[in-house]
Motif scaffolding. Structure first.
Motif, PDB file in Angstrom:
ATOM      1  N   ALA A   1       0.866  -1.026   0.005  1.00 37.68           N
ATOM      2  CA  ALA A   1      -0.105   0.070   0.156  1.00 37.68           C
ATOM      3  C   ALA A   1       1.173   1.297   0.082  1.00 37.68           C
ATOM      4  N   ILE A   2       2.131   1.078  -0.509  1.00 34.60           N
ATOM      5  CA  ILE A   2       3.000   2.160  -0.378  1.00 34.60           C
ATOM      6  C   ILE A   2       2.495   3.236  -1.228  1.00 34.60           C
ATOM      7  N   SER A   3       1.730   3.285  -2.332  1.00 28.97           N
ATOM      8  CA  SER A   3       1.219   4.354  -2.813  1.00 28.97           C
ATOM      9  C   SER A   3      -0.211   4.157  -2.492  1.00 28.97           C
ATOM     10  N   GLY A   4      -0.666   5.197  -1.882  1.00 27.69           N
ATOM     11  CA  GLY A   4      -1.981   5.288  -1.572  1.00 27.69           C
ATOM     12  C   GLY A   4      -2.391   5.125   0.164  1.00 27.69           C
ATOM     13  N   LEU A   5      -1.521   4.737   0.804  1.00 27.33           N
ATOM     14  CA  LEU A   5      -1.988   4.714   2.466  1.00 27.33           C
ATOM     15  C   LEU A   5      -2.449   6.078   2.982  1.00 27.33           C
ATOM     16  N   GLY A   6      -3.665   6.409   3.399  1.00 24.06           N
ATOM     17  CA  GLY A   6      -3.786   7.678   3.673  1.00 24.06           C
ATOM     18  C   GLY A   6      -4.315   8.612   2.634  1.00 24.06           C
TER      19      GLY A   6
END
Ligand code: PMP
Length: 379
Positions: free
Chosen positions: A165-170
């Protein structure tokens, strides 16, 4: 002085409140003061990860946490599933192979998402799969994976579900516990609005059991050490002290805004961006239902040099968007809408894109993209 607007999918813009914290003098990490920062950070991360599991903080870029998940979960010869629908799905395969696994790869056309039933079929066809590695948002294509449906399938097997979820968490929803995600991974330089340098990894009880049995060599990323240390509110090695203190400012800002509100905010920015691209006569690489709210991948129109477009926007006008990766290098450009951004930043990006496309001889009505985005943002 030229602006430096980052509409890139990492690093993203760092808000001034976080820059201020980053500028403070360093403190020592074996102190009650730092322990307090670490405690607040690990608790705050649970909110963003939507989990009750422990979240470990590593001093590395996101890939370090990807490698940590592999070396802690698998033994040489173990069977695992990876999904390749872009650059970062390929990275899962490469790391798993580096650790000597039998890697069963599901190949997906770039711009499309894997379907949960493909994973279900492979889990049934292959016996003893140890782990399934997927990507929440494939940054190289702008595609979001339906993690919830995959989680429903994997949870009833002995395999663990690992989500990059490196791209996208939050910035986009990832319900780690509700969706039965065993290991979720993130990095500091994306939705968390920090500079690069921290990676985060949440680990379920099911995953931790595997970690205790796995036979791959590991040292720096041995999560058994991280778990022992965290029980003492400590880290096994020198933590990235300044970044962790700044992370608490990020987590404070995210909590203040509210995670759900942020998802709505980024979805709106994504909608405005997509509407603008379509109004300019540009087509998108991916489409509903898997299009992401984190990054929009746009096909470069005929006779336009995509590399030159990106370079001119960045070097002449100070607006950073990014080119494609792998075989899509010159075929797409990507505009991200996560991090510390609002609708005016997106409008600025579109103005700049229009200007450069116009100068490069692409035919469209100047202002059409801005008007389409304004319509979304003014609704
Ligand atoms: N996975 C995804 C989905 C990413 O977007 C990135 C970074 N662009 C990575 C992995 C790798 O992260 P890092 O560069 O922080 O190691």
């Amino acid at each position: 002085m030229k602006r430096n607007l980052l509409l890139s999918p990492g690093p993203t813009q760092v808000p001034p409140q976080i820059c201020e914290v980053l500028s403070r003098p360093i403190i020592h990490h074996r102190t009650p003061q730092f322990q307090n920062h670490l405690k607040v950070a690990t608790e705050g991360l649970k909110y963003v990860f939507q989990t009750k599991n422990d979240v470990y903080i590593l001093a590395s870029s996101g890939t370090g946490a990807m490698e940590a998940s592999v070396c802690n979960l698998v033994s040489p010869g173990d069977k695992v599933i990876t999904v390749e629908g872009g650059k970062f799905g390929e990275r899962w395969t490469e790391i798993c192979q580096a650790y000597g696994t039998q890697t069963k790869v599901i190949e997906v056309k770039w711009g499309k998402a894997v379907e949960a039933k493909q994973i279900k079929e492979l889990l049934h066809a292959e016996k003893n799969i140890k782990a399934v590695f997927v990507t929440l948002v494939e940054t190289s294509t702008g595609v979001t994976t339906d993690i919830e449906s995959i989680g429903k399938i994997v949870k009833d097997t002995n395999a663990v579900l690992v989500v990059d979820a490196i791209s996208g968490l939050g910035a986009t929803d990832l319900q780690t516990d509700n969706w039965s995600v065993d290991v979720a991974i993130a990095g500091s330089q994306k939705g968390l609005m920090l500079p690069p340098g921290l990676a985060f990894i949440s680990v379920s009880a099911k995953a931790f059991k595997l970690m205790e049995q796995a036979k791959s060599p590991r040292y720096y990323f041995d999560l058994r050490k991280a778990k022992e240390a965290l029980a003492e509110v400590d880290t096994p090695f020198t933590p990235a002290i300044g970044l962790i203190i700044a992370l608490n400012e990020s987590l404070r800002l995210i909590k203040e805004a509210g995670l759900q509100n942020l998802f709505i905010h980024y979805a709106r920015l994504a909608q405005g961006t997509r509407a603008a691209m379509k109004a300019l006569g540009l087509s998108l690489l991916s489409d509903e239902p898997c299009i992401s709210n984190v990054v929009t991948a746009v096909n470069v129109p005929n006779k336009i040099d995509g590399g030159k477009l990106v370079k001119t926007m960045r070097d002449t006008y100070g607006v950073t968007i990014v080119a494609g990766q792998g075989h899509l290098k010159s075929k797409i450009f990507r505009i991200a809408h996560m991090g510390c951004l609002d609708e005016y930043d997106i409008i600025t990006g579109i103005v700049c894109l229009e200007k450069v496309l116009h100068k490069m001889g692409y035919s469209f009505t100047l202002g059409a993209g801005v008007a389409a985005a304004q319509k979304i943002f003014s609704a």
